[in-house]
Enzyme design. Structure first.
Site, PDB file in Angstrom:
ATOM      1  N   ASP A 109     -27.123   2.374  -2.341  1.00  0.00           N
ATOM      2  CA  ASP A 109     -27.419   1.310  -1.373  1.00  0.00           C
ATOM      3  C   ASP A 109     -26.812   1.674  -0.022  1.00  0.00           C
ATOM      4  O   ASP A 109     -25.878   2.472   0.070  1.00  0.00           O
ATOM      5  CB  ASP A 109     -26.920  -0.061  -1.870  1.00  0.00           C
ATOM      6  CG  ASP A 109     -25.413  -0.134  -2.045  1.00  0.00           C
ATOM      7  OD1 ASP A 109     -24.821   0.870  -2.493  1.00  0.00           O
ATOM      8  OD2 ASP A 109     -24.818  -1.181  -1.728  1.00  0.00           O
ATOM      9  N   GLU A 169     -22.614  -1.387  -3.602  1.00  0.00           N
ATOM     10  CA  GLU A 169     -21.296  -1.006  -3.111  1.00  0.00           C
ATOM     11  C   GLU A 169     -21.063  -1.600  -1.739  1.00  0.00           C
ATOM     12  O   GLU A 169     -19.985  -2.068  -1.419  1.00  0.00           O
ATOM     13  CB  GLU A 169     -21.168   0.520  -3.046  1.00  0.00           C
ATOM     14  CG  GLU A 169     -19.722   1.014  -2.974  1.00  0.00           C
ATOM     15  CD  GLU A 169     -19.171   1.131  -1.559  1.00  0.00           C
ATOM     16  OE1 GLU A 169     -17.951   1.252  -1.407  1.00  0.00           O
ATOM     17  OE2 GLU A 169     -19.971   1.099  -0.602  1.00  0.00           O
TER      18      GLU A 169
HETATM   19 ZN   LIG Z   1     -20.022   4.422   0.903  1.00  0.00          ZN
END
Ligand SMILES: [Zn+2]
Length: 390
Positions: free
Chosen positions: A80, A146
């Site tokens: 991501d 994340e």
């Molecule tokens: Zn990163």
């Protein structure tokens, strides 16, 4: 939506395919499908797992393993990316993966699709040199959560893997660790992070009659001064000093002739391995108590999932350092600087270190990576694999 799969061990081609996937958290954007398309033909057992919970968007993650024997090296990362912001201010479109003068542009180029591409290329190359079979086991642990709130990502993926009986010996995370040049820095730990709010109670009253009131502003000023007067420690072998930083002081009083009833001050502490979370909280409370006199105070501690950790230098760190030095000609610093990363979760399962690309353009407009760095990082990862499984 799915990107075409480059059937190649070329990290630049893989990076371009990944960068063309608009995988802004929580969207998968085709990035995990791209990895699956590369890893499945190489013999990996690929699992696509989606996690969700009330109030959060479902997020896709990927776990892929080849081999059944020990040692088991897990390569971790996230596909991501943060949003590109105003796309018109980019020199190249953020999801076009254009290369100009040896520089590849795109959101995620360094944080961290570029490093994932290097890992995949290095692993495929390593396996090809061994007739497709690893000496131990190699896994990819790739999350799509994340950069966001990070609740449907690495934490759950690790627990899911453990429930399947997966045991990891070491982990290499590919966050961008180098401040200026490839080879500057390996991260062997991270400081802990703890938020808190100092609350001082007073007694509300009229400013003209202070003897009838108790002003919490003077109390909170005194406690803030006391808590920032002395360092929390003097650092340790692998860590800088811990730091307590006040980020906001709030009374919220709109009235000019009113002594307020309460004052609050928020702070964050980045702490090293001189402390546990519990001993740190106790130290701060002791210092506040020592300065308080008659001040009525308390500290509300936030729940924290970012504890300090260190992967002590040893054979695993040596393998990475030697590989970096052999390819770049530089001996990387072993550092614990910077913010938190998913390594804070992985360290509960196995020792983890971090080495990736340059951090300079992460999260910025015109995020980019030199294609030469992609080639060099692939060589570094390849050397790490060859030494680890020698
Ligand atoms: Zn990163």
């Amino acid at each position: 939506m799915n990107a075409p799969n480059p059937s190649t061990q070329d990290p630049i081609a893989i990076a371009r395919a990944l960068l063309r996937c608009p995988s802004v958290t929580p969207a998968e954007g085709g990035a995990l499908a791209c990895l699956e398309g590369l890893l499945t033909p190489a013999g990996f057992a690929v699992h696509r797992v989606t996690f969700e919970e009330p109030g959060t968007a479902p997020v896709e993650n990927l776990y892929a393993r080849i081999g059944t024997a020990a040692p088991h090296l897990v390569l971790a990362g996230h596909t991501d990316v943060v949003p590109p912001g105003d796309t018109s201010s980019w020199r190249q479109p953020p999801f076009a993966a254009e290369i100009v003068d040896g520089v590849l542009y795109g959101r995620g180029a360094v944080d961290m699709k570029g490093a994932i591409a290097c890992k995949v290329a290095a692993v495929l190359d390593h396996l090809a040199a061994r007739s497709g079979k690893p000496k131990g086991s190699i896994s990819f642990l790739i999350t799509g959560d994340e950069e966001g709130i990070a609740v449907n990502g690495t934490v759950k993926l690790l627990a899911w893997a453990q429930a399947r009986g997966e045991k990891f010996d070491h982990c290499l995370l590919g966050e961008p660790t180098n401040p200026e040049r490839l080879g500057d820095m390996i991260k062997i730990g991270r400081r802990g992070s703890q938020n808190g709010t100092l609350v001082v109670a007073g007694t509300q009253g009229h400013v003209a009659y202070p003897e009838l009131a108790d002003n919490p502003v003077s109390g909170i000023v005194r406690l803030i001064a006391a808590l920032t007067a002395e360092p929390l420690d003097n650092g340790s072998e692998h860590f800088d000093r811990s730091n307590l930083e006040f980020t906001s002081v709030d009374v919220g009083n709109q009235t000019v002739n009113l002594i307020p009833a309460e004052a609050r001050a928020r702070f964050n502490i980045r702490y090293n391995d001189c402390h546990s979370r519990e001993s740190l909280r106790a130290l701060v409370e002791r210092r506040a108590a020592a300065a308080a006199g008659g001040i009525r105070w308390r500290i509300d501690w936030d729940v924290s999932n970012a504890d300090v950790f260190l992967t002590a230098p040893g054979p695993f760190v040596d393998i990475a350092r030697d590989a970096v030095a052999a390819v770049t000609g530089r001996t990387p610093r072993l550092s614990t600087s910077g913010g938190t990363s998913d390594a804070r979760f992985i360290k509960n399962y196995c020792p983890v270190i971090e080495f990736g690309l340059l951090g300079q353009t992460m999260h910025k407009v015109d995020e980019h990576v030199a294609t030469a760095d992609l080639a060099a990082l692939t060589s570094i990862y390849r050397r790490i694999l060859d030494s680890y499984f020698s």
